[in-house]
Scaffold this motif. Structure first.
Motif, mmCIF file in Angstrom:
data_model
loop_
_atom_site.group_PDB
_atom_site.id
_atom_site.type_symbol
_atom_site.label_atom_id
_atom_site.label_comp_id
_atom_site.label_asym_id
_atom_site.label_seq_id
_atom_site.Cartn_x
_atom_site.Cartn_y
_atom_site.Cartn_z
ATOM 1 N N VAL A 45 57.400 72.624 -5.469
ATOM 2 C CA VAL A 45 56.146 73.372 -5.599
ATOM 3 C C VAL A 45 56.429 74.842 -5.325
ATOM 4 C CG1 VAL A 45 53.720 73.276 -5.029
ATOM 5 C CG2 VAL A 45 55.162 71.338 -4.492
ATOM 6 N N GLY A 46 56.417 75.656 -6.346
ATOM 7 C CA GLY A 46 56.646 77.078 -6.152
ATOM 8 C C GLY A 46 58.120 77.371 -5.919
ATOM 9 N N THR A 47 58.446 78.659 -5.696
ATOM 10 C CA THR A 47 59.835 79.044 -5.489
ATOM 11 C C THR A 47 60.359 78.411 -4.210
ATOM 12 O OG1 THR A 47 59.055 81.158 -6.340
ATOM 13 C CG2 THR A 47 61.332 81.043 -5.638
ATOM 14 N N PHE A 48 61.465 77.721 -4.305
ATOM 15 C CA PHE A 48 62.072 77.000 -3.179
ATOM 16 C C PHE A 48 61.091 76.045 -2.495
ATOM 17 C CE2 PHE A 48 64.548 81.026 -3.231
ATOM 18 C CZ PHE A 48 65.740 80.475 -3.636
ATOM 19 N N GLY A 49 60.028 75.671 -3.199
ATOM 20 C CA GLY A 49 59.070 74.736 -2.616
ATOM 21 C C GLY A 49 58.155 75.342 -1.584
ATOM 22 N N ILE A 50 58.041 76.689 -1.583
ATOM 23 C CA ILE A 50 57.275 77.321 -0.505
ATOM 24 C C ILE A 50 55.792 76.992 -0.597
ATOM 25 C CG2 ILE A 50 56.855 79.511 -1.666
ATOM 26 C CD1 ILE A 50 57.997 80.290 1.478
ATOM 27 N N LEU A 51 55.319 76.671 -1.804
ATOM 28 C CA LEU A 51 53.902 76.339 -1.938
ATOM 29 C C LEU A 51 53.608 74.912 -1.484
ATOM 30 C CD1 LEU A 51 52.966 78.093 -5.249
ATOM 31 C CD2 LEU A 51 52.378 78.749 -2.945
ATOM 32 N N GLN A 52 54.634 74.197 -1.047
ATOM 33 C CA GLN A 52 54.424 72.866 -0.474
ATOM 34 C C GLN A 52 53.408 72.929 0.658
ATOM 35 O OE1 GLN A 52 56.111 70.089 -1.606
ATOM 36 N NE2 GLN A 52 54.739 68.927 -0.323
ATOM 37 N N VAL A 53 53.469 74.044 1.410
ATOM 38 C CA VAL A 53 52.519 74.218 2.507
ATOM 39 C C VAL A 53 51.091 74.198 1.977
ATOM 40 C CG1 VAL A 53 51.766 75.771 4.292
ATOM 41 C CG2 VAL A 53 54.185 75.525 3.834
ATOM 42 N N ALA A 54 50.871 74.948 0.888
ATOM 43 C CA ALA A 54 49.524 74.990 0.308
ATOM 44 C C ALA A 54 49.109 73.607 -0.170
ATOM 45 C CB ALA A 54 49.491 75.979 -0.847
#
Lengths: 318, 171
Positions: A45-54
């Motif tokens: 999710v997102g660059t490097f999975g940073i949107l995983q938080v969202a």
């Protein structure tokens, strides 16, 4: 009026940054744990999975917020609020940089101890109100662990207080101009770090939660955003202990020039947060009685010894 | 005490190791050719159906996911009228492949069969039948043995003896 506005803006900014950091730590922890276990972790999710938080946040807000019919309803709702409140209040005494702090208390460190003692209530009440045997076992373990580790957590910091001559955290940071306190107070630093892990009940001292024995310990019955508050509370706790270690032993915002003080503070703080994650990745959980005997038989006498020697040396050189 | 620090250090060094994860949709794990996945019906070298409708696969199937109905063409050659496999039940055990006397039913290394509708997992004969011979090339059951169904005459098969005249004494 203008001064009040500025102070409240700083307080709100600190609050927002802290909550963001705590939420972001979920991602940081998963990625770093994965790196130390030869995996990738969330990277979609997102660059490097940073949107995983969202994504996680959206998920947890839409989860059913279920209160078990057998639970003590009001206490059940109160418990997760306590952990967030006490930890966020503890942050008010931490000087992130000169001027960037909420309250410059002259009893700053004592305020932190008071708040972290109150934090134990969240575990106890959460486990009690759940009316579930696993939760109760977790709560009993958690309260015993947090109360016994509180004692020498305080004692281990008294060496720092003696050397700085103040409970005010800004004064403590300024007293480290020449040498950071982790060199003269190395024993105190190690004891405080161990006590800090136990205080935030993080692995390897996650005995109140102990997935393999107690399902999730005191928050077994929690779901939705109430569970999320325990979860974020845990990460806020890590951040708090890391920030305190930085302030008390590693010179707070003091750095080597070329970067603004708040950046130095954050760098040091994140180093300790990553160390917390590394501890989780590598160490197994001790047995409950091992934890208690380590605390009472080894760390408590050691912190007394540290206090005694520091006091004697300070008196001798005065 | 030392062992704690040592395990911390060893764990830290794992950061620089190669990751074992295979990032699936982009990168696929190599499957061995005899991997048991989706079931197909194969054809013989003459491009005819291998299946003779003997029901052995349906009998061997532990979850009863195969159903078929045998019939004959004008030459007396048996073939399945319909052949249905319910892949929502199939456990990919490969017993049907073991039971098949003509190498008709075979399991191939393909597992990407996800569907949103459960009914879509019921494969009919036209979904199962492939154009090729699968894992066993050059094998044609009716050329090896069996009755005359227009492929070969009686006793003319590979490794097949001429029919014995049971009324003669001479060997």
């Amino acid at each position: 009026m203008n001064e009040t506005l500025k102070l409240s803006l700083i307080a709100i900014a600190i609050l927002l940054v802290l909550v963001t950091i705590a939420a972001g730590l979920i991602w940081v922890e998963r990625r770093m744990l994965a790196a130390w276990q030869d995996r990738y972790g969330p990277n979609r999710v997102g660059t490097f999975g940073i949107l995983q938080v969202a994504a996680d946040m959206i998920k947890i807000f839409f989860k059913e917020d279920w209160i078990p019919p057998f639970a003590d309803k009001s206490v059940f709702i109160l418990a997760p609020a306590i952990v967030m409140t006490t930890i966020l209040l503890s942050f008010s005494i931490i000087p992130f940089a000169p001027g960037i702090l909420v309250a410059d208390l002259n009893i700053g460190l004592l305020f932190f101890f008071a708040m972290s003692s109150l934090g134990a209530y969240s575990v106890v009440l959460g486990g009690w109100a759940s009316n579930n045997k696993y939760s109760l076992l977790g709560a009993v373990r958690g309260s015993a662990q947090m109360i016994s580790y509180e004692i020498f957590m305080g004692l281990s910091l008294m060496g720092v207080v003696i050397m700085a001559g103040s409970f005010n955290l800004t004064d403590i940071v300024l007293a480290q101009k020449n040498v950071w306190f982790f060199i003269p107070q190395f024993l105190g630093f190690v004891i405080f770090f161990i006590a800090g892990i136990a205080e935030t009940h993080r692995l390897p001292f996650d005995i109140p939660e102990a997935e393999s024995e107690l399902i999730a310990g005191y928050h077994t019955e929690y779901s939705g955003m109430k569970f999320g508050m325990f979860f974020i509370g845990e990460y806020l706790g890590i951040t708090l202990i890391s920030a305190l270690i930085t302030t008390l032993f590693f010179g707070g915002w003091l750095g080597f020039g070329f970067l603004p003080p708040v950046v130095w503070f954050l760098i040091k703080m994140f180093a300790f947060i990553l160390f917390f994650v590394l501890l989780r990745a590598s160490l197994p959980r001790p047995r409950y009685d091992q934890l208690m005997s380590l605390g009472w038989k080894i760390l408590l006498p050691l912190s007394f010894l540290n206090l005694l020697v520091t006091g004697a040396l300070v008196l001798y050189f005065q | 005490m030392f062992s704690i620090l040592r395990s911390l250090w060893i764990t830290f060094l794992h950061m620089f190791h190669k990751r074992v994860t295979i990032e699936y949709p982009e990168e696929k794990a190599p499957l061995p050719p005899r991997w048991r996945g989706r079931i197909v019906l194969t054809r013989d070298p003459d491009d005819m159906e291998r299946c003779v409708g003997c029901y052995l696969c349906a009998a061997a199937c532990p979850v009863d996911c195969i159903s078929l109905q045998a019939t004959e063409d004008e030459n007396g050659r048996r073939y399945p009228e319909f052949f249905r496999i319910n892949f929502s039940r199939c456990i990919f055990c490969g017993y049907c492949e073991d039971a098949c006397p003509t190498y008709a039913i075979q399991l191939i290394p393909d597992f990407e069969m996800g569907e949103y509708n459960r009914q879509n997992l019921v494969y009919e004969k036209e979904d199962l039948l492939i154009a090729g011979q699968g894992k066993y090339h050059g094998y044609n059951y009716y050329r090896e043995a069996g009755v005359d169904v227009g492929v070969k005459g009686k006793g003319e098969g590979i490794n097949e003896d001429k029919p014995v005249d049971v009324r003669k004494l001479m060997p």
